[in-house]
Design an enzyme around this catalytic site. Sequence first.
Site, PDB file in Angstrom:
ATOM      1  N   LYS A   1       0.833  -1.201   0.000  1.00 16.60           N
ATOM      2  CA  LYS A   1       0.000   0.000   0.000  1.00 16.60           C
ATOM      3  C   LYS A   1       0.872   1.258   0.000  1.00 16.60           C
ATOM      4  O   LYS A   1       0.702   2.156  -0.806  1.00 16.60           O
ATOM      5  CB  LYS A   1      -0.915  -0.033   1.222  1.00 16.60           C
ATOM      6  CG  LYS A   1      -1.813   1.177   1.357  1.00 16.60           C
ATOM      7  CD  LYS A   1      -2.738   1.031   2.556  1.00 16.60           C
ATOM      8  CE  LYS A   1      -3.413   2.359   2.864  1.00 16.60           C
ATOM      9  NZ  LYS A   1      -4.303   2.292   4.017  1.00 16.60           N
TER      10      LYS A   1
ATOM     11  N   GLU B   1      10.646  -4.714   4.386  1.00 18.95           N
ATOM     12  CA  GLU B   1      10.713  -6.134   4.006  1.00 18.95           C
ATOM     13  C   GLU B   1      10.336  -6.323   2.534  1.00 18.95           C
ATOM     14  O   GLU B   1      11.018  -7.021   1.780  1.00 18.95           O
ATOM     15  CB  GLU B   1       9.739  -6.977   4.857  1.00 18.95           C
ATOM     16  CG  GLU B   1      10.110  -7.096   6.315  1.00 18.95           C
ATOM     17  CD  GLU B   1       9.427  -6.057   7.192  1.00 18.95           C
ATOM     18  OE1 GLU B   1       9.181  -4.929   6.685  1.00 18.95           O
ATOM     19  OE2 GLU B   1       9.154  -6.354   8.359  1.00 18.95           O
TER      20      GLU B   1
ATOM     21  N   GLY C   1      -4.869  -1.806   5.377  1.00 21.56           N
ATOM     22  CA  GLY C   1      -4.035  -2.918   4.913  1.00 21.56           C
ATOM     23  C   GLY C   1      -4.712  -4.271   5.102  1.00 21.56           C
ATOM     24  O   GLY C   1      -4.789  -5.085   4.175  1.00 21.56           O
ATOM     25  N   ARG C   2      -5.237  -4.514   6.309  1.00 25.26           N
ATOM     26  CA  ARG C   2      -5.827  -5.842   6.572  1.00 25.26           C
ATOM     27  C   ARG C   2      -7.207  -5.996   5.956  1.00 25.26           C
ATOM     28  O   ARG C   2      -7.839  -7.037   6.101  1.00 25.26           O
ATOM     29  CB  ARG C   2      -5.844  -6.126   8.072  1.00 25.26           C
ATOM     30  CG  ARG C   2      -6.565  -5.079   8.899  1.00 25.26           C
ATOM     31  CD  ARG C   2      -6.196  -5.219  10.364  1.00 25.26           C
ATOM     32  NE  ARG C   2      -6.657  -4.093  11.170  1.00 25.26           N
ATOM     33  CZ  ARG C   2      -6.023  -2.925  11.276  1.00 25.26           C
ATOM     34  NH1 ARG C   2      -4.902  -2.727  10.584  1.00 25.26           N
ATOM     35  NH2 ARG C   2      -6.473  -1.969  12.040  1.00 25.26           N
TER      36      ARG C   2
ATOM     37  N   GLU D   1      -4.929  -6.991  15.210  1.00 22.62           N
ATOM     38  CA  GLU D   1      -4.434  -5.683  14.792  1.00 22.62           C
ATOM     39  C   GLU D   1      -5.548  -4.639  14.944  1.00 22.62           C
ATOM     40  O   GLU D   1      -5.293  -3.490  15.286  1.00 22.62           O
ATOM     41  CB  GLU D   1      -3.928  -5.741  13.350  1.00 22.62           C
ATOM     42  CG  GLU D   1      -3.064  -4.543  12.991  1.00 22.62           C
ATOM     43  CD  GLU D   1      -2.413  -4.657  11.623  1.00 22.62           C
ATOM     44  OE1 GLU D   1      -2.507  -5.711  10.992  1.00 22.62           O
ATOM     45  OE2 GLU D   1      -1.812  -3.660  11.187  1.00 22.62           O
TER      46      GLU D   1
ATOM     47  N   HIS E   1      -5.395 -33.864  17.534  1.00 23.90           N
ATOM     48  CA  HIS E   1      -4.297 -34.741  17.944  1.00 23.90           C
ATOM     49  C   HIS E   1      -3.206 -33.940  18.630  1.00 23.90           C
ATOM     50  O   HIS E   1      -2.092 -34.432  18.797  1.00 23.90           O
ATOM     51  CB  HIS E   1      -3.733 -35.471  16.721  1.00 23.90           C
ATOM     52  CG  HIS E   1      -4.746 -36.366  16.083  1.00 23.90           C
ATOM     53  ND1 HIS E   1      -4.827 -37.708  16.354  1.00 23.90           N
ATOM     54  CD2 HIS E   1      -5.780 -36.092  15.246  1.00 23.90           C
ATOM     55  CE1 HIS E   1      -5.844 -38.227  15.682  1.00 23.90           C
ATOM     56  NE2 HIS E   1      -6.439 -37.258  15.001  1.00 23.90           N
TER      57      HIS E   1
ATOM     58  N   LYS F   1       7.844  -0.837  12.300  1.00 19.66           N
ATOM     59  CA  LYS F   1       8.453  -0.399  11.042  1.00 19.66           C
ATOM     60  C   LYS F   1       9.557   0.624  11.307  1.00 19.66           C
ATOM     61  O   LYS F   1      10.574   0.646  10.633  1.00 19.66           O
ATOM     62  CB  LYS F   1       7.395   0.196  10.113  1.00 19.66           C
ATOM     63  CG  LYS F   1       6.389  -0.828   9.606  1.00 19.66           C
ATOM     64  CD  LYS F   1       5.486  -0.245   8.532  1.00 19.66           C
ATOM     65  CE  LYS F   1       4.453  -1.253   8.070  1.00 19.66           C
ATOM     66  NZ  LYS F   1       3.653  -0.823   6.938  1.00 19.66           N
TER      67      LYS F   1
HETATM   68  C1  G6Q Z   1      -2.492  -3.895   7.990  1.00 17.76           C
HETATM   69  C2  G6Q Z   1      -1.218  -3.453   8.499  1.00 17.76           C
HETATM   70  C3  G6Q Z   1      -0.007  -4.115   7.943  1.00 17.76           C
HETATM   71  C4  G6Q Z   1       0.349  -3.716   6.516  1.00 17.76           C
HETATM   72  C5  G6Q Z   1       1.761  -4.182   6.224  1.00 17.76           C
HETATM   73  C6  G6Q Z   1       2.190  -3.923   4.815  1.00 17.76           C
HETATM   74  O1  G6Q Z   1      -3.557  -3.433   8.334  1.00 17.76           O
HETATM   75  O2  G6Q Z   1      -1.106  -2.089   8.491  1.00 17.76           O
HETATM   76  O3  G6Q Z   1      -0.117  -5.514   8.032  1.00 17.76           O
HETATM   77  O4  G6Q Z   1      -0.563  -4.279   5.617  1.00 17.76           O
HETATM   78  O5  G6Q Z   1       2.618  -3.571   7.127  1.00 17.76           O
HETATM   79  O6  G6Q Z   1       2.118  -2.568   4.504  1.00 17.76           O
HETATM   80  P1  G6Q Z   1       2.262  -2.086   3.016  1.00 17.76           P
HETATM   81  O7  G6Q Z   1       1.152  -2.672   2.225  1.00 17.76           O
HETATM   82  O8  G6Q Z   1       2.215  -0.598   3.060  1.00 17.76           O
HETATM   83  O9  G6Q Z   1       3.586  -2.608   2.523  1.00 17.76           O
END
Ligand code: G6Q
Length: 557
Positions: free
Chosen positions: A213, A219, A274-275, A360, A391, A519
């Site tokens: 996003k 990463e 994001g989520r 989150e 199990h 981050k």
């Molecule tokens: C989701 C979070 C988090 C985010 C990641 C990736 O709600 O904010 O999981 O999606 O940190 O972020 P980017 O899409 O900006 O790389």
Amino acid sequence: MTRPEDRPAWHALDAHRDAMMDTTLSTLFDQDPGRFDALQGEAAGIFIDFSKNHLLRAAAGAQEDTHALLVQLAVESDVAAKRDAMFAGAIVNPTEHRPALHVALRAPRNADIRVDGENVVPEVHAVLDRVCTFSERVREGEWLGFTGKPITDVVNIGIGGSDLGPLMATEALAPFAHERLSMHYVSNVDGSHLVSVLKRVNPETTLFIVASKTFTTQETLTNARSARGWFLESKATDKDVARHFVAVSTNDEAVSEFGIDTDNMFGFWDWVGGRYSLWSSIGLSVALCIGPERYRQFLAGAHAMDRHFAEAPLESNLPVTLALLTVWYNNFLGCNSHLIAPYDQYLHRFPAYLQQLTMESNGKSVHVDGSRVDVETGPIVWGEPGTNGQHAYFQLLHQGTHVIPTDFIVPLESLNPLGEHHELLLANCFAQSEALMRGKSGDAVRAEMRDAGRSDAEIDALVGHRSFAGDRPSNTITVQRMDAAALGALIALYEHKVFVEAAIWDIAPFDQWGVELGKQLAKTVHSELSAGKTVSSHDASTNGLMNRAIKRRGLLA
Ligand code: G6Q
């Protein structure tokens, strides 16, 4: 602001809990033949049996009705108004000054949902159409790699919300996957993740989706750079990057700075969390995998649940019911952990996905106005597919000291009918929820052991170990088949459940300052680790660990 614990319904529930403490689930079932029919619901292809919960029914003779008291709490918490505000594009993410409009991403073309007075639905559908057209070209073998071959492998590089959703959905819908395309997901900055995927793919036929996003996530950008480096080590040249790297992002500038042509970028908007971004172009890998038609069915399934959530009265509203049960256990009955147990192998990443969605969103300790919360908020969510869990960790569910409300999720029909496998799966699922609820009394154990000819001494020694207290609550959620529409509806069900919980606790579910912190922190430590000097600016433990790593990795200048 009225704090949740000051609401009249909260007090009523407190008193109600004290009055019902001695009533067991088994007794409730034994005394009430209509219980299953009364405590269930169905919407958007999702059926929920919530009768195996600690709910008294007025219609079955109880003085008070637990579900009605819980619904009253939802009423007093303004759940309906808060829900309507979310659907209308109001700023429901106040700390980031944004709406949260994932519902707009799955709304039909003729819907009208406004942000700052502008209908966002036409733009949403314009991007969705591009996603579908692109997916079709790749699937049909029209989009060719730099040596003229069709794409065989898609590698989605993203993390968190830009990884867990698409990964979970492609796994869940694996039976509908395109025959030629293999999907891969790289999220961890641990180089082993990328390297292990790159070992399995060919640069001539691999498409990378860089999904971020913000397009600033360390990463993801590190993995994307290394993937591009690997690609260029083949016979490919810079101009071939355009055929093999596409981006999904809200940040055009960073995408072109990275070297991806913005013609090959699929956008979305800052009002998509994001989520919650699986429904935006972050779902590109899902569209590639299952095809545009099924991808649209997936969105339509979620939309059907949106309509149910928006329109059904609170007392028969499935996300509201699930949320109220969580509040009941979490805040009144002392159960702070919630198990998701899908009896569906393809849903093996679903608990991890819900873990992010729930923890989150509702892992917060302040109210919307910034004042400290004095009640428990989001529970710990975890899980693994049944029957495997039976199990392993199910031991604790049956006989441990923690009571863990569980959601059993099972399709009634298998996507891979095979002998009696599916009957056995269903049998295990239903038998577990029954056993958790019924338990096994000491008397039953004694009788069983006596019949087996065991001595009184042996029986006395073992009866405690072999008894089960029971009275452990669960929901059972069924769908006919776990197809694209059912999965869409199931995810939306939980998204709205989480929203309702937040509305009751009066917390902000759409921000994630704890994740943002992670981050930032790594940046400083990373620059110090690579500077090749002894570090002394942290606490003794952090200094010690960093200096040990610097020395042992031979980085001291
Ligand atoms: C989701 C979070 C988090 C985010 C990641 C990736 O709600 O904010 O999981 O999606 O940190 O972020 P980017 O899409 O900006 O790389």
